[in-house]
Design an enzyme around this catalytic site. Structure first.
Site, PDB file in Angstrom:
ATOM      1  N   GLN A 250      44.848  42.374  19.748  1.00  0.00           N
ATOM      2  CA  GLN A 250      44.169  42.506  21.038  1.00  0.00           C
ATOM      3  C   GLN A 250      43.828  41.151  21.649  1.00  0.00           C
ATOM      4  OE1 GLN A 250      44.007  45.442  22.692  1.00  0.00           O
ATOM      5  NE2 GLN A 250      45.261  46.141  20.972  1.00  0.00           N
ATOM      6  N   HIS A 253      45.952  39.622  24.674  1.00  0.00           N
ATOM      7  CA  HIS A 253      45.928  40.057  26.068  1.00  0.00           C
ATOM      8  C   HIS A 253      45.832  38.901  27.054  1.00  0.00           C
ATOM      9  CE1 HIS A 253      46.056  44.394  26.552  1.00  0.00           C
ATOM     10  NE2 HIS A 253      45.478  44.497  25.376  1.00  0.00           N
ATOM     11  N   GLU A 318      34.544  46.702  23.846  1.00  0.00           N
ATOM     12  CA  GLU A 318      35.446  47.673  24.477  1.00  0.00           C
ATOM     13  C   GLU A 318      36.159  48.535  23.427  1.00  0.00           C
ATOM     14  OE1 GLU A 318      38.838  45.923  26.372  1.00  0.00           O
ATOM     15  OE2 GLU A 318      39.525  47.849  27.134  1.00  0.00           O
ATOM     16  N   HIS A 319      36.816  47.877  22.482  1.00  0.00           N
ATOM     17  CA  HIS A 319      37.499  48.603  21.398  1.00  0.00           C
ATOM     18  C   HIS A 319      36.776  48.328  20.089  1.00  0.00           C
ATOM     19  CE1 HIS A 319      40.874  47.419  24.174  1.00  0.00           C
ATOM     20  NE2 HIS A 319      41.076  48.717  24.114  1.00  0.00           N
ATOM     21  N   ASP A 352      46.072  52.145  23.170  1.00  0.00           N
ATOM     22  CA  ASP A 352      46.558  51.427  24.351  1.00  0.00           C
ATOM     23  C   ASP A 352      47.801  52.077  24.936  1.00  0.00           C
ATOM     24  OD1 ASP A 352      44.713  49.422  24.492  1.00  0.00           O
ATOM     25  OD2 ASP A 352      45.997  47.841  23.651  1.00  0.00           O
ATOM     26  N   HIS A 412       8.819  68.486  56.847  1.00  0.00           N
ATOM     27  CA  HIS A 412       9.293  69.213  55.665  1.00  0.00           C
ATOM     28  C   HIS A 412       8.436  70.456  55.447  1.00  0.00           C
ATOM     29  CE1 HIS A 412      11.153  65.322  54.866  1.00  0.00           C
ATOM     30  NE2 HIS A 412      11.813  65.818  53.835  1.00  0.00           N
TER      31      HIS A 412
HETATM   32  N1  LIG Z   1      39.382  46.818  30.106  1.00  0.00           N
HETATM   33  C1  LIG Z   1      40.501  47.480  30.011  1.00  0.00           C
HETATM   34  O1  LIG Z   1      40.511  48.706  29.870  1.00  0.00           O
HETATM   35  C2  LIG Z   1      41.823  46.761  30.071  1.00  0.00           C
HETATM   36  C3  LIG Z   1      43.005  47.446  29.812  1.00  0.00           C
HETATM   37  C4  LIG Z   1      44.211  46.769  29.948  1.00  0.00           C
HETATM   38  C5  LIG Z   1      44.219  45.434  30.353  1.00  0.00           C
HETATM   39  N2  LIG Z   1      43.058  44.804  30.567  1.00  0.00           N
HETATM   40  C6  LIG Z   1      43.007  43.416  31.037  1.00  0.00           C
HETATM   41  O2  LIG Z   1      43.733  43.328  32.239  1.00  0.00           O
HETATM   42  C7  LIG Z   1      44.034  41.958  32.454  1.00  0.00           C
HETATM   43  C8  LIG Z   1      45.413  41.803  33.075  1.00  0.00           C
HETATM   44  O3  LIG Z   1      45.438  40.510  33.614  1.00  0.00           O
HETATM   45  P1  LIG Z   1      46.721  39.836  34.242  1.00  0.00           P
HETATM   46  O4  LIG Z   1      46.272  38.579  34.860  1.00  0.00           O
HETATM   47  O5  LIG Z   1      47.788  39.788  33.223  1.00  0.00           O
HETATM   48  O6  LIG Z   1      47.221  40.853  35.336  1.00  0.00           O
HETATM   49  P2  LIG Z   1      46.575  41.356  36.689  1.00  0.00           P
HETATM   50  O7  LIG Z   1      47.587  42.317  37.221  1.00  0.00           O
HETATM   51  O8  LIG Z   1      45.189  41.812  36.505  1.00  0.00           O
HETATM   52  O9  LIG Z   1      46.529  40.094  37.632  1.00  0.00           O
HETATM   53  C9  LIG Z   1      47.680  39.507  38.140  1.00  0.00           C
HETATM   54  C10 LIG Z   1      47.422  39.108  39.569  1.00  0.00           C
HETATM   55  O10 LIG Z   1      46.421  38.120  39.639  1.00  0.00           O
HETATM   56  C11 LIG Z   1      46.640  37.349  40.802  1.00  0.00           C
HETATM   57  N3  LIG Z   1      46.392  35.945  40.510  1.00  0.00           N
HETATM   58  C12 LIG Z   1      47.153  35.120  39.775  1.00  0.00           C
HETATM   59  N4  LIG Z   1      46.607  33.887  39.747  1.00  0.00           N
HETATM   60  C13 LIG Z   1      45.486  33.938  40.483  1.00  0.00           C
HETATM   61  C14 LIG Z   1      44.483  32.985  40.828  1.00  0.00           C
HETATM   62  N5  LIG Z   1      44.518  31.731  40.409  1.00  0.00           N
HETATM   63  N6  LIG Z   1      43.466  33.390  41.599  1.00  0.00           N
HETATM   64  C15 LIG Z   1      43.407  34.657  42.038  1.00  0.00           C
HETATM   65  N7  LIG Z   1      44.320  35.603  41.737  1.00  0.00           N
HETATM   66  C16 LIG Z   1      45.350  35.240  40.973  1.00  0.00           C
HETATM   67  C17 LIG Z   1      48.048  37.577  41.231  1.00  0.00           C
HETATM   68  O11 LIG Z   1      48.075  38.165  42.477  1.00  0.00           O
HETATM   69  C18 LIG Z   1      48.622  38.516  40.220  1.00  0.00           C
HETATM   70  O12 LIG Z   1      49.349  39.537  40.854  1.00  0.00           O
HETATM   71  C19 LIG Z   1      43.876  41.253  31.123  1.00  0.00           C
HETATM   72  O13 LIG Z   1      42.726  40.460  31.187  1.00  0.00           O
HETATM   73  C20 LIG Z   1      43.669  42.409  30.151  1.00  0.00           C
HETATM   74  O14 LIG Z   1      42.853  42.068  29.077  1.00  0.00           O
HETATM   75  C21 LIG Z   1      41.861  45.446  30.446  1.00  0.00           C
HETATM   76 ZN   LIG Z   2      45.288  46.123  24.168  1.00  0.00          ZN
END
Ligand SMILES: NC(=O)c1ccc[n+]([C@@H]2O[C@H](COP(=O)([O-])OP(=O)(O)OC[C@H]3O[C@@H](n4cnc5c(N)ncnc54)[C@H](O)[C@@H]3O)[C@@H](O)[C@H]2O)c1
Ligand SMILES: [Zn+2]
Length: 435
Positions: A250, A253, A318-319, A352, A412
């Site tokens: 995990q 991520h 979370e997990h 997941d 009322h």
């Molecule tokens: N809590 C939960 O249930 C859960 C479940 C799955 C995933 N997650 C989390 O989701 C997240 C996914 O993150 P990710 O970044 O890979 O994908 P994301 O899709 O959340 O973000 C990507 C987007 O961020 C934007 N971005 C990129 N750089 C940027 C910047 N400097 N400033 C502003 N915006 C910007 C872009 O538009 C891009 O499309 C991870 O942190 C993961 O841990 C959480």
């Molecule tokens: Zn995960």
């Protein structure tokens, strides 16, 4: 006694600044609201290098994406969706409408009504998170949401075929190839080409989670689902290799995924830490997982199970993977967490991707006040009431009239009094408005 064999770096040491994220998001959302599609396009070009006339996929593009997915992948996606749909349906069936006669002639009820339209964010910046499409889109459809808009950023410059396929099979009504703040902002606020939704759901990075938080009120949100966190609660019934695998699994991520080992075995703690070092030599995603472990990893050794329970509830991770000689005791007694994974046979990755429970779960201690995304989050519970006899109306009216007097609510009071008079009540105690 509680000993920390490894602690996470402080927010200052990590150079983190939540205030900065808050300010960027606030400004960006205001610009999206003022400039609409033009701002959405500017952000998409800036962050995702994607410039399109419309960010909504056409039917032809959806079909094209589906044709690019292999037979095996399609089968696997369908298997996962079957599990998730099945469990969500059982959960939906557990939610009952209520109608009761609480006093003779007094009928009270509640009705469960799905939200009309939702925007489902499917993260895809770092990894193409196909499973997030099942978790939000499919669950919304089981709940009965009429209009489901699904958005994911492009992956390597174009819509990711498996994500689009999963969204489509899950029943998405509109698919947007948009990421980050521009996706959630456009869905919640609406633009010239995108109709606004009533509610936003789905996980995402810090910007996405913060944007949802700021948009809350304007639209509904599911929960604060930010960067992934994991906790492993283990005793000497398991070994360091298993614990290390579950922590790093995990931690990969992102660069900011907390992973915490909570144990009553100092030996297991040490074995896990050395296994982590070994695995970081071979894991292909060691760069991110290692950074998360370095900055956010923790190892906590307790003397007793009660101390472990107290720590686990305090972290509200979370997990929470529980691998002890008393897993059910943790299930019975833990109160704050996103989801529990009980025993060594299952693990967070099953949850997941495929087992059927929802993977969108509360982070940053939100598990103190909410569980994860589920079919019930898309359902609003609305009450109604009626009175079927004159006697009941007069009786409730007399109580109501006096209680209005207590609060000095003359208007009322009159609402009650007029009914007491018409339906044969004896007493009109509060005639404030009539005087
Ligand atoms: N809590 C939960 O249930 C859960 C479940 C799955 C995933 N997650 C989390 O989701 C997240 C996914 O993150 P990710 O970044 O890979 O994908 P994301 O899709 O959340 O973000 C990507 C987007 O961020 C934007 N971005 C990129 N750089 C940027 C910047 N400097 N400033 C502003 N915006 C910007 C872009 O538009 C891009 O499309 C991870 O942190 C993961 O841990 C959480
Ligand atoms: Zn995960």
């Amino acid at each position: 006694m509680i000993r920390h064999l490894k602690t996470a770096k402080s927010a200052e040491e990590r150079g983190e600044d939540d205030a900065k994220v808050r300010a960027i998001v606030e400004e960006t959302l205001a610009e999206i609201e003022a400039q609409g599609d033009a701002k959405v396009r500017e952000l998409s070009v800036k962050f995702d290098q994607l410039d399109r006339e419309s960010y909504r996929l056409t039917q032809a593009e959806i079909e094209q994406a589906m044709s690019e997915v292999s037979e095996r992948d399609l089968e696997d996606i369908k298997f996962a969706q079957t599990q998730i749909r099945n469990f969500a349906q059982h959960q939906r069936d557990s939610m009952k409408d209520v109608e009761v006669e609480t006093m003779p002639g007094v009928i009270l009820g509640h009705k469960n009504i799905p939200v009309n339209s939702v925007g489902c964010y499917v993260p895809g910046g770092k990894f193409p998170m196909v499973a997030s499409a099942h978790m939000s889109v499919l669950t919304a459809k089981v709940a009965g949401v009429k209009r489901v808009v699904a958005a994911a950023p492009p992956y390597q410059g174009k819509p990711h075929p498996a994500i689009v396929t999963a969204m489509h099979l899950a029943g998405a009504d509109e698919i947007l190839v948009l990421g980050g703040m521009q996706a959630v902002g456009a869905m919640a606020l609406g633009t010239e080409t995108i109709d606004p939704v009533d509610m936003l759901v789905g996980p995402g990075n810090a910007f996405v989670a913060e944007a949802k938080r700021q948009l809350y009120g304007r639209v509904g949100i599911d929960l604060f689902a930010g960067p992934t966190e994991t906790m492993v609660i283990a005793d000497d019934t398991v070994d360091g290799e298993l614990c290390a695998t579950d922590l790093l699994g995990q931690a990969e991520h992102g660069y900011n995924s907390p992973a915490v080992l909570l144990t009553n075995s100092e030996q297991l703690a040490k074995d896990t830490m050395s296994e982590i070092e070994r695995l970081l030599e071979i894991l292909p995603t060691a760069e991110t997982a290692g950074k998360s472990w370095e900055d956010y990893g923790e190892v906590i050794v307790c003397d007793t199970y009660e101390e472990m329970l107290e720590q686990a509830d305090f972290y509200a991770s979370e997990h929470v993977q529980v691998m002890t000689d008393r897993d059910d005791w943790f299930l019975d007694n833990m109160t704050s967490y996103g989801a529990l994974f009980l025993g060594p046979r299952t693990n967070v990755s099953y949850g997941d991707k495929v087992i059927g429970t929802n993977h969108t779960l509360p982070t940053k201690k939100a598990g103190r006040y909410t569980g994860g995304l589920w079919v019930g989050k898309f359902i609003k519970t609305h009450t109604y009431q009626r009175i079927t006899t004159d006697e009941a109306s007069a009786l409730v009216g007399e109580y109501c009239s006096r209680l209005c007097a207590l609060e000095h609510f003359a208007g009322h009071g009159e609402q009650a009094n007029i009914r007491v008079r018409r339906y044969g009540g004896k007493d009109v105690p509060y005639a404030g408005a009539a005087e």
